[in-house]
Every structure is written in C-alpha cells, then in structure tokens.
Design an enzyme around this catalytic site. Structure first.
Site, PDB file in Angstrom:
ATOM      1  N   GLU A   1       3.796   1.605   3.947  1.00  0.00           N
ATOM      2  CA  GLU A   1       4.163   1.045   2.645  1.00  0.00           C
ATOM      3  C   GLU A   1       3.289  -0.163   2.357  1.00  0.00           C
ATOM      4  O   GLU A   1       3.198  -1.092   3.169  1.00  0.00           O
ATOM      5  CB  GLU A   1       5.635   0.643   2.586  1.00  0.00           C
ATOM      6  CG  GLU A   1       6.005   0.071   1.216  1.00  0.00           C
ATOM      7  CD  GLU A   1       7.487   0.082   0.928  1.00  0.00           C
ATOM      8  OE1 GLU A   1       7.841   0.095  -0.266  1.00  0.00           O
ATOM      9  OE2 GLU A   1       8.301   0.083   1.875  1.00  0.00           O
ATOM     10  N   ILE A   2       2.641  -0.127   1.208  1.00  0.00           N
ATOM     11  CA  ILE A   2       1.797  -1.234   0.763  1.00  0.00           C
ATOM     12  C   ILE A   2       2.654  -2.154  -0.092  1.00  0.00           C
ATOM     13  O   ILE A   2       3.233  -1.726  -1.100  1.00  0.00           O
ATOM     14  CB  ILE A   2       0.593  -0.706  -0.035  1.00  0.00           C
ATOM     15  CG1 ILE A   2      -0.253   0.207   0.845  1.00  0.00           C
ATOM     16  CG2 ILE A   2      -0.236  -1.858  -0.581  1.00  0.00           C
ATOM     17  CD1 ILE A   2      -1.242   1.055   0.075  1.00  0.00           C
ATOM     18  N   GLY A   3       2.746  -3.409   0.318  1.00  0.00           N
ATOM     19  CA  GLY A   3       3.638  -4.360  -0.321  1.00  0.00           C
ATOM     20  C   GLY A   3       4.906  -4.501   0.493  1.00  0.00           C
ATOM     21  O   GLY A   3       5.721  -3.582   0.559  1.00  0.00           O
TER      22      GLY A   3
ATOM     23  N   SER B   1      12.500  -3.183   2.681  1.00  0.00           N
ATOM     24  CA  SER B   1      12.302  -1.736   2.581  1.00  0.00           C
ATOM     25  C   SER B   1      11.756  -1.149   3.877  1.00  0.00           C
ATOM     26  O   SER B   1      12.059  -0.006   4.228  1.00  0.00           O
ATOM     27  CB  SER B   1      11.393  -1.384   1.402  1.00  0.00           C
ATOM     28  OG  SER B   1      10.117  -1.965   1.546  1.00  0.00           O
TER      29      SER B   1
ATOM     30  N   GLN C   1      -5.164  -4.664  -0.475  1.00  0.00           N
ATOM     31  CA  GLN C   1      -4.980  -3.220  -0.520  1.00  0.00           C
ATOM     32  C   GLN C   1      -6.161  -2.467  -1.099  1.00  0.00           C
ATOM     33  O   GLN C   1      -6.249  -1.244  -0.935  1.00  0.00           O
ATOM     34  CB  GLN C   1      -3.723  -2.868  -1.313  1.00  0.00           C
ATOM     35  CG  GLN C   1      -3.841  -3.054  -2.819  1.00  0.00           C
ATOM     36  CD  GLN C   1      -2.643  -2.485  -3.554  1.00  0.00           C
ATOM     37  OE1 GLN C   1      -1.694  -3.196  -3.816  1.00  0.00           O
ATOM     38  NE2 GLN C   1      -2.695  -1.197  -3.890  1.00  0.00           N
TER      39      GLN C   1
ATOM     40  N   ASP D   1       3.552   0.097  -3.201  1.00  0.00           N
ATOM     41  CA  ASP D   1       4.420  -0.881  -3.869  1.00  0.00           C
ATOM     42  C   ASP D   1       3.776  -2.251  -3.744  1.00  0.00           C
ATOM     43  O   ASP D   1       4.432  -3.253  -3.487  1.00  0.00           O
ATOM     44  CB  ASP D   1       5.815  -0.861  -3.219  1.00  0.00           C
ATOM     45  CG  ASP D   1       6.824  -1.736  -3.951  1.00  0.00           C
ATOM     46  OD1 ASP D   1       6.600  -2.049  -5.135  1.00  0.00           O
ATOM     47  OD2 ASP D   1       7.837  -2.128  -3.323  1.00  0.00           O
TER      48      ASP D   1
ATOM     49  N   HIS E   1       0.591  -3.725  -7.885  1.00  0.00           N
ATOM     50  CA  HIS E   1       0.921  -3.046  -9.149  1.00  0.00           C
ATOM     51  C   HIS E   1      -0.183  -3.180 -10.197  1.00  0.00           C
ATOM     52  O   HIS E   1      -0.004  -2.773 -11.345  1.00  0.00           O
ATOM     53  CB  HIS E   1       2.247  -3.538  -9.734  1.00  0.00           C
ATOM     54  CG  HIS E   1       3.382  -3.506  -8.760  1.00  0.00           C
ATOM     55  ND1 HIS E   1       3.622  -2.421  -7.962  1.00  0.00           N
ATOM     56  CD2 HIS E   1       4.325  -4.441  -8.451  1.00  0.00           C
ATOM     57  CE1 HIS E   1       4.683  -2.677  -7.201  1.00  0.00           C
ATOM     58  NE2 HIS E   1       5.109  -3.889  -7.464  1.00  0.00           N
TER      59      HIS E   1
ATOM     60  N   ASP F   1       6.392   1.436  -9.669  1.00  0.00           N
ATOM     61  CA  ASP F   1       6.223   0.442 -10.737  1.00  0.00           C
ATOM     62  C   ASP F   1       5.026   0.757 -11.627  1.00  0.00           C
ATOM     63  O   ASP F   1       4.187  -0.104 -11.919  1.00  0.00           O
ATOM     64  CB  ASP F   1       6.107  -0.960 -10.143  1.00  0.00           C
ATOM     65  CG  ASP F   1       7.374  -1.360  -9.388  1.00  0.00           C
ATOM     66  OD1 ASP F   1       8.445  -0.822  -9.714  1.00  0.00           O
ATOM     67  OD2 ASP F   1       7.288  -2.202  -8.483  1.00  0.00           O
TER      68      ASP F   1
END
Length: 274
Positions: A88-90, A103, A139, A161, A164, A190
């Site tokens: 998961e990015i973020g 998360s 990222q 995530d 954005h 998002d």
C-alpha cells in the site's frame, strides 16, 4: 461475513447509499450506517470476517470518510486465506509524529497469512511489526519502486493511496503494474483529485492527461480486439488486463491475459472484404 438481521430480512452484505434527511442507509434493508457500525464493533469474534468491522477497529478512513471496505471485501475475498504480498502506497498520518499505519494493520488482520508492505514520503518506521514492513520515499521514483518489489517478491495486491496527485498515480502505475503478479489486483483510491486542478487534475472531464483518463483508457483496452483501426499494436495493458471496476472515487484493475478473440471479421464482412 458480518451482517445485521433486520425484521424478516435474511442476513446479507450491506451496501449503503445516501438518503436525503436520513443519512446512509442500506439499499436492501434500510439499516443506517451508524447502526451497522455499532453492530460490528460490538461483535466479539476473535478475527472478524467483515472488513468494515476491521476498518472501524483500526480507525482507518477506508470506512467512514470513504465507503471503500465493501468493495475491497468483494474484490479481495478470494485472496483472504492466501500467503499474499500486499503493497500500500501511503501509510497515513502525514508528518504527524506517531500517526499512520491504520490500514496496514487492518490488512494484516484481514490477510492472516499475508505480508504487508507500505510506502510513504514520511518516516513511518514506527509502524513496523511482524508481517508489516515499511519503506520511505517518493512514489514516483522508479528505482525505489523496483527495489521494493525486489525485496518483497511478487506483489499480489498494490493499492495506491499515496499523494493522490494524478501525475504521481500515472507514473507509479507505469512502473508497478508490469511487476504485479499475473493474476494480481491494482487499486487506485481517491480518484476525485483527477477533477481538481488544485491537485494537478483538470476541470475538463475529457482531459486526456488525468489519472481518470488513464483508467478509462484501460477500460477501452479490454476491447482492443474489437478495434477496427488497423494495423493496431496492443499495448502491455491491453494484453494484461481482464477487468476494470469503477466505484465512487475508487478503481480496481484485475490483471490477467486478455486474449478472448473476436468475431468482428465475420460480423463486419463488408469492411474486411476489401
């Protein structure tokens, strides 16, 4: 899966819609989002099946500010018991000390056999624990992304995530999607920023440079075999995406070999008889 029995309704998965003056209501049984949240928080199961319950427990905004968890539940159910690798990015929390990781913890408990990896521009090393590993960096840095995959191994799920910013979303996808497992799932959260100039998006819905424009092109690519423009050389994504699912501010991309064939030459005989 956790569900709430209302009246004579059988247990079922809830899907909430916004009802004027009433707030969020399940379209099938009418239960409110607040009542459902209270019901799942009160469940004593050691490890709940319902992802919304886990989101509430770990205080991730994937349920609450957003309504993502029912969609994740549907798309990830078949992976639940597999030893997957998820990136998961973020990681959340921005630059606030000790904030973030909700998360990642949720995914760790949902995927009991999974290894969970996170990437954030801020230092989130405090989030690390067994089966959770975090990286720091940009990222959109292709060398960093490649090095993460080299360390983690095959990625079965990638969730963007991150910033954005549409430019970052596009750059990240170009690097990571080819490195995703052949049957993996890539998620972009998002997507509303695609329409916001303040976030690098565009007020013009048909602007070809936004992240939503990229995602819509992927949907077109599902049907590349039906294109009548010739010669047409299918792209990597044309050949390796078998499904694109859109929800409010959320998109899922299913990787797989896309070679079902076409009957266009038989149906469009006149076009191809020349």
């Amino acid at each position: 899966m956790t569900s709430l029995k209302t009246g004579m309704d059988a247990p079922h998965e809830h899907y909430f819609v916004r009802v004027e003056d009433l707030g969020d209501r399940c379209w099938r049984c009418g239960v409110s989002g607040a009542d459902h949240a209270r019901s799942v928080v009160g469940t004593d199961a050691a490890e709940p099946d319902d992802l919304t319950q886990l989101a509430i427990r770990f205080r991730t905004d994937k349920w609450g500010d957003h309504r993502y968890t029912p969609h994740y539940q549907r798309h990830f159910a078949h992976l639940r018991d597999r030893p997957i690798n998820l990136l998961e990015i973020g990681i959340g929390g921005y630059a606030r000390d000790g904030q973030g990781g909700a998360s990642l913890r949720m995914w760790k408990h949902f995927f009991a056999r999974g290894n969970i990896y996170g990437l954030d521009i801020q230092d989130k090393s405090f989030v690390e624990e067994p089966r959770i590993r975090v990286f720091q960096g940009d990222q959109s840095d292709p060398d960093l992304l490649t090095s993460i995959v080299e360390e983690a191994g095959r990625l079965d799920v990638i969730i963007d995530d991150g910033s954005h910013v549409p430019e970052h979303i596009i750059a990240t996808f170009k690097v990571l999607f080819p490195l995703l497992a052949d049957d993996g799932i890539y998620v972009v959260e998002d997507t509303q920023t695609s329409y916001w100039p303040e976030w690098g998006g565009s007020a013009e819905v048909d602007d070809p440079g936004t992240s939503m424009a990229m995602l819509k092109r992927l949907a077109d690519g599902l049907n590349y075999e039906e294109f009548v423009t010739e010669p047409y050389e299918p792209s990597y994504t044309d050949l390796n995406i078998v499904g694109v699912s859109f929800y409010h501010n959320l998109a899922f991309i299913q990787k797989g070999r896309n070679e079902e064939g076409t009957r266009k030459r038989k149906i469009l005989r006149k076009r191809y008889s020349a």
